[in-house]
Design an enzyme around this catalytic site. Structure first.
Site, PDB file in Angstrom:
ATOM      1  N   SER A   1      41.957  41.138  55.991  1.00  0.00           N
ATOM      2  CA  SER A   1      40.968  42.166  55.654  1.00  0.00           C
ATOM      3  C   SER A   1      39.582  41.665  55.984  1.00  0.00           C
ATOM      4  O   SER A   1      39.273  40.480  55.850  1.00  0.00           O
ATOM      5  CB  SER A   1      41.104  42.575  54.191  1.00  0.00           C
ATOM      6  OG  SER A   1      40.655  41.546  53.360  1.00  0.00           O
TER       7      SER A   1
ATOM      8  N   GLY B   1      36.405  43.381  55.144  1.00  0.00           N
ATOM      9  CA  GLY B   1      35.328  44.130  54.505  1.00  0.00           C
ATOM     10  C   GLY B   1      35.039  45.436  55.219  1.00  0.00           C
ATOM     11  O   GLY B   1      35.963  46.199  55.509  1.00  0.00           O
TER      12      GLY B   1
ATOM     13  N   GLY C   1      37.042  46.747  58.150  1.00  0.00           N
ATOM     14  CA  GLY C   1      38.426  47.192  58.001  1.00  0.00           C
ATOM     15  C   GLY C   1      39.419  46.057  57.957  1.00  0.00           C
ATOM     16  O   GLY C   1      39.194  45.056  57.261  1.00  0.00           O
TER      17      GLY C   1
ATOM     18  N   GLY D   1      39.607  44.537  47.614  1.00  0.00           N
ATOM     19  CA  GLY D   1      40.833  43.867  48.040  1.00  0.00           C
ATOM     20  C   GLY D   1      42.021  44.264  47.167  1.00  0.00           C
ATOM     21  O   GLY D   1      43.126  44.484  47.671  1.00  0.00           O
ATOM     22  N   ASP D   2      41.780  44.378  45.863  1.00  0.00           N
ATOM     23  CA  ASP D   2      42.860  44.741  44.933  1.00  0.00           C
ATOM     24  C   ASP D   2      43.338  46.165  45.192  1.00  0.00           C
ATOM     25  O   ASP D   2      44.539  46.450  45.155  1.00  0.00           O
ATOM     26  CB  ASP D   2      42.377  44.623  43.478  1.00  0.00           C
ATOM     27  CG  ASP D   2      41.774  43.263  43.200  1.00  0.00           C
ATOM     28  OD1 ASP D   2      42.184  42.288  43.860  1.00  0.00           O
ATOM     29  OD2 ASP D   2      40.883  43.173  42.328  1.00  0.00           O
TER      30      ASP D   2
HETATM   31  P1  ATP Z   1      38.049  41.047  47.024  1.00  0.00           P
HETATM   32  O1  ATP Z   1      36.721  40.402  46.847  1.00  0.00           O
HETATM   33  O2  ATP Z   1      38.237  42.297  46.228  1.00  0.00           O
HETATM   34  O3  ATP Z   1      39.184  40.084  46.910  1.00  0.00           O
HETATM   35  P2  ATP Z   1      38.464  40.870  49.844  1.00  0.00           P
HETATM   36  O4  ATP Z   1      37.362  40.022  50.392  1.00  0.00           O
HETATM   37  O5  ATP Z   1      39.781  40.260  49.654  1.00  0.00           O
HETATM   38  O6  ATP Z   1      38.016  41.600  48.529  1.00  0.00           O
HETATM   39  P3  ATP Z   1      37.704  42.816  51.795  1.00  0.00           P
HETATM   40  O7  ATP Z   1      38.146  42.484  53.163  1.00  0.00           O
HETATM   41  O8  ATP Z   1      36.288  42.582  51.446  1.00  0.00           O
HETATM   42  O9  ATP Z   1      38.693  42.129  50.783  1.00  0.00           O
HETATM   43  O10 ATP Z   1      38.031  44.358  51.501  1.00  0.00           O
HETATM   44  C1  ATP Z   1      39.347  44.869  51.499  1.00  0.00           C
HETATM   45  C2  ATP Z   1      39.358  46.228  52.181  1.00  0.00           C
HETATM   46  O11 ATP Z   1      38.447  47.106  51.494  1.00  0.00           O
HETATM   47  C3  ATP Z   1      38.874  46.219  53.623  1.00  0.00           C
HETATM   48  O12 ATP Z   1      39.917  45.888  54.504  1.00  0.00           O
HETATM   49  C4  ATP Z   1      38.375  47.653  53.780  1.00  0.00           C
HETATM   50  O13 ATP Z   1      39.457  48.534  54.002  1.00  0.00           O
HETATM   51  C5  ATP Z   1      37.780  47.948  52.403  1.00  0.00           C
HETATM   52  N1  ATP Z   1      36.343  47.640  52.367  1.00  0.00           N
HETATM   53  C6  ATP Z   1      35.759  46.546  51.853  1.00  0.00           C
HETATM   54  N2  ATP Z   1      34.419  46.590  51.987  1.00  0.00           N
HETATM   55  C7  ATP Z   1      34.143  47.759  52.603  1.00  0.00           C
HETATM   56  C8  ATP Z   1      32.945  48.427  53.026  1.00  0.00           C
HETATM   57  N3  ATP Z   1      31.740  47.881  52.857  1.00  0.00           N
HETATM   58  N4  ATP Z   1      33.061  49.643  53.610  1.00  0.00           N
HETATM   59  C9  ATP Z   1      34.255  50.206  53.796  1.00  0.00           C
HETATM   60  N5  ATP Z   1      35.416  49.644  53.424  1.00  0.00           N
HETATM   61  C10 ATP Z   1      35.387  48.438  52.839  1.00  0.00           C
HETATM   62 MG    MG Z   2      40.520  39.249  48.043  1.00  0.00          MG
END
Ligand code: ATP
Ligand code: MG
Ligand code: MG
Length: 310
Positions: free
Chosen positions: A222, A224, A227, A253-254
């Site tokens: 993932s 952010g 995507g 992420g959750d």
């Molecule tokens: P967490 O901190 O909750 O563990 P993470 O870092 O594991 O999050 P991210 O990759 O940040 O996960 O986000 C997971 C998914 O959420 C992304 O793949 C995307 O689909 C969506 N997402 C996160 N941030 C954004 C954003 N700014 N705009 C649109 N979609 C987002």
């Molecule tokens: Mg995460």
């Protein structure tokens, strides 16, 4: 039997405070605050329950401040099978700035001992017999080793469960050896795993393809706002959400993991499943709390999300 068991080994009470801009070493006045039960597996359970899944939660919960969690589980119809342990569940302070940036202050909480671990293992074995999906999400509690997590993944798999894992660091490295069905590192977590920086999508994909050789069915990276990339059966799918007005990235992420799991449960096709997980997680950043979006909002973001094959 399509019920989900969501395991949180190290839950937390999240104290979220909003402010304009965080100034280190200065007095910061919080404009809006909210205290709620969380931890990655608890968030996953909440989203799945709201989607309509039958959900059981387990893991460890501190005896001294369990009531907020108990209220949540009761109000959401979530089956609470947490092992109670001596002490308090930790508090995580999350400072959310006006631009959506989040800073975390994670406080220590309870430690688990050998008897707690034995009770949990017994409980896990029992629960795996009545659940088809098991999610392990978040960090390990003090007293739980990465190798222990790997053993629990193996135990769940041996009971025929599909196991999804969202963790990081040594826990992720150990979990991979137990070959769960799905992992969802973000780029930082992937880089930590490989002890290497990835400066291109090609480099990220190569690393994931190396991981896939360990027989992990679904590898989701993932990214952010950019995507995600999903490797499944040697096929890459890439998701791009629309630009969202970011309120808080807590729980994105959750929400992704929960929605991905829902897609497996509902037997969505791969494109539908990634579209759904992406739209749900994108909508999660546009709201302060973890929760279901309105149906028309979801429909709009589903339309605005693009899924491409690589
Ligand atoms: P967490 O901190 O909750 O563990 P993470 O870092 O594991 O999050 P991210 O990759 O940040 O996960 O986000 C997971 C998914 O959420 C992304 O793949 C995307 O689909 C969506 N997402 C996160 N941030 C954004 C954003 N700014 N705009 C649109 N979609 C987002
Ligand atoms: Mg995460
Ligand atoms: Mg992130």
């Amino acid at each position: 039997n399509t019920s989900v068991l969501s395991i949180t080994l190290n839950p937390a009470l999240d104290l979220t405070g909003q402010l304009e801009q965080l100034k280190i070493g200065k007095v910061n006045s919080i404009t809006e605050a909210n205290l709620h039960p969380a931890g990655k597996g608890v968030n996953v359970a909440k989203v799945l329950a709201e989607l309509g899944a039958k959900v059981t939660v387990s893991g460890f919960l501190g005896l001294e401040n369990a009531s907020a969690f108990e209220h949540l589980f009761e109000s959401q119809g979530i089956n609470d099978e947490f092992i109670r342990v001596a002490g308090t569940t930790r508090t995580n302070v999350k400072i959310v700035e006006a631009n959506g940036e989040v800073s975390d202050l994670n406080f220590p909480g309870f430690s688990v001992d050998a008897a707690d671990i034995a009770s949990f293992e017994q409980k896990l074995l029992e629960l795996c017999q009545h659940h088809s999906y098991v999610v392990f999400a978040g960090s390990l509690a003090k007293g739980v080793s990465p190798e222990q997590l790997a053993d629990w993944i193996r135990l769940a798999k041996a009971q025929g469960c599909t196991v999804l894992v969202d963790t990081s660091g040594a826990a992720l490295a150990a979990a991979i050896k137990a070959q769960p069905s799905m992992i969802k590192p973000n780029q930082d977590e992937l880089e930590e795993l490989f002890q290497q920086q990835f400066s291109s999508v090609e480099a990220i994909k190569q690393a994931c393809e190396d991981l896939a050789k360990q027989d992990i069915q679904h590898i989701v990276l993932s990214r952010g706002e950019q995507g995600s990339l999903w490797l499944h059966q040697q096929q890459w799918l890439q998701a791009q959400p629309p630009k969202m007005k970011v309120v808080s990235t807590v729980g994105a992420g959750d929400t992704f993991v929960a929605s991905f799991c829902w897609g497996l449960l509902q037997q969505f096709n791969a494109t539908e499943q990634l579209n759904f997980a992406t739209a749900m997680s994108a909508l999660a950043v546009a709201q302060a709390n973890v929760g279901l979006p309105a149906a028309e909002e979801l429909e709009r973001v589903l339309q605005q999300t693009t899924i491409t094959q690589h």
